[in-house]
Design an enzyme around this catalytic site. Structure first.
Site, mmCIF file in Angstrom:
data_model
loop_
_atom_site.group_PDB
_atom_site.id
_atom_site.type_symbol
_atom_site.label_atom_id
_atom_site.label_comp_id
_atom_site.label_asym_id
_atom_site.label_seq_id
_atom_site.Cartn_x
_atom_site.Cartn_y
_atom_site.Cartn_z
ATOM 1 N N ARG A 158 46.479 54.583 -31.128
ATOM 2 C CA ARG A 158 47.212 55.073 -30.425
ATOM 3 C C ARG A 158 48.201 55.930 -31.199
ATOM 4 O O ARG A 158 48.637 57.220 -30.490
ATOM 5 C CB ARG A 158 47.832 54.731 -29.022
ATOM 6 C CG ARG A 158 46.445 53.533 -28.176
ATOM 7 C CD ARG A 158 47.181 53.255 -26.848
ATOM 8 N NE ARG A 158 46.193 52.516 -26.087
ATOM 9 C CZ ARG A 158 45.795 51.802 -24.953
ATOM 10 N NH1 ARG A 158 46.941 52.342 -24.133
ATOM 11 N NH2 ARG A 158 44.799 51.179 -24.450
ATOM 12 N N ARG A 193 41.217 52.321 -8.582
ATOM 13 C CA ARG A 193 41.027 50.958 -9.581
ATOM 14 C C ARG A 193 41.620 49.612 -9.338
ATOM 15 O O ARG A 193 42.006 49.422 -9.085
ATOM 16 C CB ARG A 193 41.445 51.526 -11.099
ATOM 17 C CG ARG A 193 40.381 50.183 -11.780
ATOM 18 C CD ARG A 193 40.494 50.772 -13.067
ATOM 19 N NE ARG A 193 42.026 51.370 -13.944
ATOM 20 C CZ ARG A 193 42.072 51.632 -15.360
ATOM 21 N NH1 ARG A 193 40.694 51.891 -16.142
ATOM 22 N NH2 ARG A 193 43.078 51.751 -15.483
ATOM 23 N N ARG A 233 51.745 56.779 -18.686
ATOM 24 C CA ARG A 233 51.191 57.107 -19.260
ATOM 25 C C ARG A 233 50.320 57.880 -20.405
ATOM 26 O O ARG A 233 49.475 58.025 -21.542
ATOM 27 C CB ARG A 233 50.105 55.510 -19.599
ATOM 28 C CG ARG A 233 49.965 53.963 -18.735
ATOM 29 C CD ARG A 233 49.556 54.161 -17.512
ATOM 30 N NE ARG A 233 48.277 52.829 -18.548
ATOM 31 C CZ ARG A 233 46.962 52.982 -17.818
ATOM 32 N NH1 ARG A 233 47.563 52.540 -16.199
ATOM 33 N NH2 ARG A 233 46.360 52.453 -18.144
#
Length: 288
Positions: A158, A193, A233
């Site tokens: 990342r 989610r 995020r």
């Protein structure tokens, strides 16, 4: 020079004329580049969006094994659909699915010092320090099943420092897949989610609701699946993604992920199937 596609269509009886090969002239002679040079139309579709290819029954058939296992990285923002696509990819190609996020969550669940430290960073929407994550990923990639069957590294690296560290340990992918989804859709996916703690299955309250009330009653939400943390995020992801892509620009394909899972997988499957075909028909190109 990056090898990027906006949309990879599934194989058809005929294809439109391929784009000029001059844009691919700087590629080296490995399997991926050779394939792109010889059959770019299989990868590059710029004209219009293709009609839906969702079949009444979606079935994944296992691919044949190759002597040299595939090594794939898949990247995308939170809720871009990486988990779903990883499940389909591993089902067909038999790769070992390695999720850095799952490794971290397991460490957090264990209550270890590294797990506690990792949770602090994750709750802030920040990247967990390399010294915690890199060795976890390295150890998993080094296990026998990963070496024998090939691997699918999900959501990692990342940052450019993580990519550099993996390269230093000798881990280089054959293909780097990027799933691209608009931010508003990502936020909606994250907030809705839910996880079934019994089966480990992921649901979405709107797009993939639980089958029964019993399942619905036991669903849980990840601590970082709130709108506030999702935006943090996404901000972190967007700040780092360009640096990561620069490390793999010659083997990167970009996939539009705001389509059905079948359509997205068809794009990925086309790329991987052609790569395997290239290996099976011209194995000597891999040693160049």
């Amino acid at each position: 020079m990056a090898c990027c596609v906006n949309y990879i269509s599934p194989p058809r009886a005929s294809l439109s004329p391929p784009p000029s090969r001059s844009s691919f002239s700087s590629f080296s002679g490995d399997a991926v580049h050779s394939l792109l040079l010889r059959e770019p139309a299989l990868f590059l579709r710029r004209a219009t969006r293709s009609p839906s290819i969702v079949a009444p029954r979606f079935q994944v058939v296992a691919a044949e094994k190759t002597e040299t296992p595939l090594k794939i990285m898949i990247s995308g923002a939170p809720a871009s659909g990486k988990g779903t696509q990883c499940e389909l990819i591993t089902q067909k190609y038999g790769l070992v699915h390695i999720s850095a996020g799952d490794l971290l969550r397991a460490e957090i669940a264990s209550g270890s010092e590294n797990g506690k430290l990792a949770k602090e960073y994750m709750e802030k929407g920040q990247l967990v320090p390399d010294e915690i994550v890199v060795m976890m990923v390295k150890d998993r990639l080094s296990q026998t099943d990963s070496e024998q069957n090939g691997w699918l590294l999900d959501g990692y690296p990342r940052s450019s420092s993580q990519a550099t560290a993996l390269k230093g340990f000798g881990f280089q992918p054959d293909l780097f897949i990027v799933l691209e989804v608009p931010e508003d859709i990502l936020i909606e996916r994250v907030v809705g989610r839910r996880l079934d703690p019994v089966t480990g299955k992921i649901y979405h309250l709107k797009y993939s609701p639980p089958e029964t009330e019993e399942i619905a009653a036991r669903l849980t939400q990840r601590f970082d699946d709130t709108e506030e943390k999702a935006k943090l995020r996404l901000k972190t992801h967007n700040q780092n993604v360009s640096d990561v892509l620069s490390m793999y620009d010659d083997i990167t394909i970009k996939i539009k992920g705001n389509r059905s899972k079948e359509e997205v997988f068809a794009q990925i499957d086309t790329a991987l199937s052609q790569m395997l075909q290239q290996r099976n028909t011209a194995p000597s190109s891999l040693s160049s």
